[in-house]
Write a protein that holds these residues in place. Structure first.
Motif, PDB file in Angstrom:
ATOM      1  N   PHE A  47      92.653 -72.014  19.672  1.00  0.00           N
ATOM      2  CA  PHE A  47      91.976 -70.689  18.111  1.00  0.00           C
ATOM      3  C   PHE A  47      91.093 -71.085  17.652  1.00  0.00           C
ATOM      4  O   PHE A  47      91.526 -72.521  16.231  1.00  0.00           O
ATOM      5  N   PRO A  48      89.486 -71.262  17.659  1.00  0.00           N
ATOM      6  CA  PRO A  48      88.619 -72.306  16.944  1.00  0.00           C
ATOM      7  C   PRO A  48      88.212 -71.660  15.215  1.00  0.00           C
ATOM      8  O   PRO A  48      88.824 -70.301  15.227  1.00  0.00           O
ATOM      9  N   PRO A  49      87.846 -72.289  14.410  1.00  0.00           N
ATOM     10  CA  PRO A  49      87.833 -71.743  12.966  1.00  0.00           C
ATOM     11  C   PRO A  49      86.412 -70.783  12.774  1.00  0.00           C
ATOM     12  O   PRO A  49      85.619 -71.211  13.615  1.00  0.00           O
ATOM     13  N   ARG A  50      86.796 -69.839  11.994  1.00  0.00           N
ATOM     14  CA  ARG A  50      85.828 -69.198  11.818  1.00  0.00           C
ATOM     15  C   ARG A  50      84.072 -69.527  11.000  1.00  0.00           C
ATOM     16  O   ARG A  50      84.942 -70.711   9.953  1.00  0.00           O
ATOM     17  N   ASP A  77      86.578 -77.146  19.803  1.00  0.00           N
ATOM     18  CA  ASP A  77      86.999 -77.147  17.730  1.00  0.00           C
ATOM     19  C   ASP A  77      88.576 -76.049  17.425  1.00  0.00           C
ATOM     20  O   ASP A  77      88.069 -74.973  18.228  1.00  0.00           O
ATOM     21  N   SER A  78      89.041 -76.371  16.553  1.00  0.00           N
ATOM     22  CA  SER A  78      90.586 -75.267  16.714  1.00  0.00           C
ATOM     23  C   SER A  78      90.888 -75.794  16.047  1.00  0.00           C
ATOM     24  O   SER A  78      90.933 -76.739  15.153  1.00  0.00           O
ATOM     25  N   VAL A  79      91.457 -74.667  14.976  1.00  0.00           N
ATOM     26  CA  VAL A  79      92.621 -74.725  14.178  1.00  0.00           C
ATOM     27  C   VAL A  79      93.884 -74.597  14.151  1.00  0.00           C
ATOM     28  O   VAL A  79      95.018 -75.068  12.868  1.00  0.00           O
ATOM     29  N   ALA A  80      93.677 -74.486  15.521  1.00  0.00           N
ATOM     30  CA  ALA A  80      95.847 -73.835  15.840  1.00  0.00           C
ATOM     31  C   ALA A  80      95.940 -73.975  17.619  1.00  0.00           C
ATOM     32  O   ALA A  80      94.345 -73.487  18.024  1.00  0.00           O
ATOM     33  N   GLU A  81      96.959 -74.179  18.148  1.00  0.00           N
ATOM     34  CA  GLU A  81      97.450 -74.680  18.967  1.00  0.00           C
ATOM     35  C   GLU A  81      97.878 -73.859  20.192  1.00  0.00           C
ATOM     36  O   GLU A  81      99.266 -74.243  19.217  1.00  0.00           O
ATOM     37  N   LEU A  82      98.300 -72.959  21.562  1.00  0.00           N
ATOM     38  CA  LEU A  82      99.632 -72.337  21.836  1.00  0.00           C
ATOM     39  C   LEU A  82      99.650 -73.178  22.801  1.00  0.00           C
ATOM     40  O   LEU A  82      98.544 -73.077  24.197  1.00  0.00           O
ATOM     41  N   ILE A  83     100.514 -73.343  23.968  1.00  0.00           N
ATOM     42  CA  ILE A  83     100.873 -73.585  24.807  1.00  0.00           C
ATOM     43  C   ILE A  83     102.318 -72.341  25.535  1.00  0.00           C
ATOM     44  O   ILE A  83     103.135 -72.510  24.360  1.00  0.00           O
ATOM     45  N   PHE A  84     102.188 -71.383  25.947  1.00  0.00           N
ATOM     46  CA  PHE A  84     102.620 -70.542  26.875  1.00  0.00           C
ATOM     47  C   PHE A  84     102.817 -70.534  28.110  1.00  0.00           C
ATOM     48  O   PHE A  84     102.507 -71.183  28.916  1.00  0.00           O
ATOM     49  N   ARG A  85     104.541 -69.599  28.446  1.00  0.00           N
ATOM     50  CA  ARG A  85     104.479 -69.321  30.098  1.00  0.00           C
ATOM     51  C   ARG A  85     103.780 -68.677  30.533  1.00  0.00           C
ATOM     52  O   ARG A  85     103.226 -67.309  29.347  1.00  0.00           O
ATOM     53  N   THR A 135      83.510 -68.611  23.272  1.00  0.00           N
ATOM     54  CA  THR A 135      84.250 -69.778  22.119  1.00  0.00           C
ATOM     55  C   THR A 135      83.174 -70.718  20.698  1.00  0.00           C
ATOM     56  O   THR A 135      83.368 -70.951  19.662  1.00  0.00           O
ATOM     57  N   ALA A 136      82.557 -71.605  21.641  1.00  0.00           N
ATOM     58  CA  ALA A 136      81.485 -72.546  20.455  1.00  0.00           C
ATOM     59  C   ALA A 136      80.973 -71.559  19.977  1.00  0.00           C
ATOM     60  O   ALA A 136      80.616 -71.999  18.921  1.00  0.00           O
ATOM     61  N   THR A 137      79.540 -70.399  20.047  1.00  0.00           N
ATOM     62  CA  THR A 137      78.460 -69.464  19.527  1.00  0.00           C
ATOM     63  C   THR A 137      79.168 -68.783  18.847  1.00  0.00           C
ATOM     64  O   THR A 137      78.997 -68.796  17.473  1.00  0.00           O
ATOM     65  N   HIS A 138      79.555 -67.961  19.552  1.00  0.00           N
ATOM     66  CA  HIS A 138      80.710 -66.944  18.088  1.00  0.00           C
ATOM     67  C   HIS A 138      82.378 -67.364  17.552  1.00  0.00           C
ATOM     68  O   HIS A 138      82.832 -66.818  17.005  1.00  0.00           O
ATOM     69  N   GLY A 139      83.016 -68.162  18.536  1.00  0.00           N
ATOM     70  CA  GLY A 139      84.194 -68.715  17.425  1.00  0.00           C
ATOM     71  C   GLY A 139      85.246 -67.395  18.381  1.00  0.00           C
ATOM     72  O   GLY A 139      86.736 -67.365  17.829  1.00  0.00           O
ATOM     73  N   ALA A 140      85.330 -66.770  19.253  1.00  0.00           N
ATOM     74  CA  ALA A 140      86.163 -66.703  20.584  1.00  0.00           C
ATOM     75  C   ALA A 140      87.365 -67.590  20.822  1.00  0.00           C
ATOM     76  O   ALA A 140      87.098 -68.238  21.084  1.00  0.00           O
ATOM     77  N   PRO A 141      88.734 -67.257  21.282  1.00  0.00           N
ATOM     78  CA  PRO A 141      89.830 -68.028  21.347  1.00  0.00           C
ATOM     79  C   PRO A 141      89.435 -68.408  22.443  1.00  0.00           C
ATOM     80  O   PRO A 141      89.114 -68.088  23.714  1.00  0.00           O
ATOM     81  N   SER A 142      89.790 -69.890  22.543  1.00  0.00           N
ATOM     82  CA  SER A 142      89.656 -70.121  23.969  1.00  0.00           C
ATOM     83  C   SER A 142      91.115 -70.200  25.163  1.00  0.00           C
ATOM     84  O   SER A 142      92.176 -70.914  24.724  1.00  0.00           O
TER      85      SER A 142
END
Length: 401
Positions: free
Chosen positions: A326-329, A366-374, A216-223
């Protein structure tokens, strides 16, 4: 009871409800003064002190002043940056709570893993290194790839993976910190979050990431992470591994939150990645509260204050949840979804600015959006996490150079 809270979390409006018994003196980063507030911020607390640079030495001076002026009985915290800072303040002022030795064991990754390994907890090969020569020697003994990182880092900031001898030879280590070299571990990263006290785990929930924090930190993969079901054999093994780590480190007497991470290896073994004595970041606190009814920030603060804490039943979880940050690219953001149509979505928030150029993530949070889901307990967790990533990949549009 006079409590000094060291804070950089956006949790201040909730404190009067979480700690109604206390007289609260708050020393906070100005950036954490977010609302909505039940009353004007300066009226919510006995005293409110804000600083622009929360990492500065000025904060330590203010801590000493406030402890002396306000007759502080306890120093309480929620963030990694304050763990050792608060412990040293307690020592200087003769206050109860986690000791400096205990705080360092949870902050210094080399000390942490050395103590755990002495009690039989598996850890990756590691060594402290001061320069490129020592790093090269480590790689010669333990092989490649090698991970090098600050021994007291957080959020995967400053972590580098060196995959060949050229990269090792070109890796310059600044002389202003302690660096930890480890053999790179290729495994699924799992985590356990909950509450501990007196060297024992009181409650914990095991989860797994889809991608490692480093990706996530180095390649921007979603956390993205989801809770494992209690019937998953890995959940019991992670609980046992966490209990072993907590027992191996200096005990925190008060009820305290923890966030433990492990590598689940291709050979089915578990290796300790790290453990922290504070609530986990990103969506962990919200997901845990939805699953158990207990807010980890509130429980962590009340525990440090020596106040009663409602600990969930060991098997108690109303349902299972996951989260995605969801991190920024690197590039210009062209489109963000306004909502998440996935059937188990609980809360979605997008706060990136379309038309803005980003430089990529600075850390794993770091993120530009976030989601909580069941999480559906009747299905495997990994496909549910991949469905979240697939949806995001098709909706968020970036213009990259």
């Amino acid at each position: 009871m006079a409590l000094l809270l060291l804070n950089r979390r956006p949790i201040l409006p909730y404190l009067p409800a979480w700690l109604p018994e206390a007289s609260l003196i708050v020393l906070t980063a100005k950036s954490a003064l977010t609302g909505p507030w039940p009353c004007p911020p300066e009226e919510c607390f006995t005293r409110l002190v804000t600083v622009d640079d929360y990492a500065s030495a000025e904060v330590d001076e203010l801590i000493d002043t406030l402890c002396a002026d306000e007759d502080v009985e306890r120093v309480i915290t929620t963030a990694e940056i304050d763990v050792v800072r608060a412990a040293r303040a307690r020592e200087r002022h003769g206050l109860p709570g986690q000791t400096v030795a205990g705080a360092l064991a949870y902050r210094d990754k080399y000390r942490m893993k050395a103590l755990a390994a002495r009690q039989g907890v598996p850890v990756p090969p590691m060594a402290l290194v001061r320069d490129t020569g020592e790093l090269r020697s480590f790689a010669a003994v333990h092989g490649l790839p090698v991970v090098v990182k600050p021994a007291d880092g957080a959020g995967s900031v400053g972590v580098r993976v060196l995959r060949d001898h050229r990269a090792v030879g070109e890796c310059e280590l600044p002389g202003d910190g302690t660096w930890l070299a480890e053999r790179f571990v290729d495994g699924v990263v799992c985590h356990v979050d909950g509450l501990m006290a007196k060297g024992e785990v009181l409650h914990g929930i095991a989860s797994r990431y889809l991608h490692a924090n480093l990706d996530t930190a180095t390649h921007g993969a979603p956390s993205i992470s989801g809770m494992l079901t209690p019937s998953d054999p890995l959940a019991d093994r992670l609980a046992g591994a966490t209990a072993a780590v907590v027992a191996a480190l200096p005990a925190v007497e008060e009820v305290t939150a923890f966030h433990a991470e492990f590598f689940h290896m291709p050979d089915d073994g578990l290796l300790l990645c790290e453990i922290a004595c504070r609530p986990g970041g990103c969506g962990i606190v919200e997901a845990y509260e939805l699953a158990t009814g207990v807010n980890l920030y509130a429980a962590h603060l009340r525990g440090q204050a020596g106040l009663p804490v409602g600990v969930p039943d060991r098997d108690g979880a109303r349902s299972r949840y996951g989260w995605a940050w969801f991190p920024p690219r690197r590039g210009m953001l062209r489109h963000l979804p306004a909502a998440c149509p996935l059937p188990r979505a609980h809360r979605f928030a997008a706060y990136g600015v379309v038309g803005t150029s980003y430089q990529g993530p600075g850390s794993s949070t770091d993120s530009v959006a976030e989601l909580i889901f069941r999480v559906d307990g009747g299905e495997e967790v990994e496909p549910q996490l991949r469905a979240v990533e697939d949806w995001w990949s098709g909706e968020a549009l970036w213009e990259t150079g």
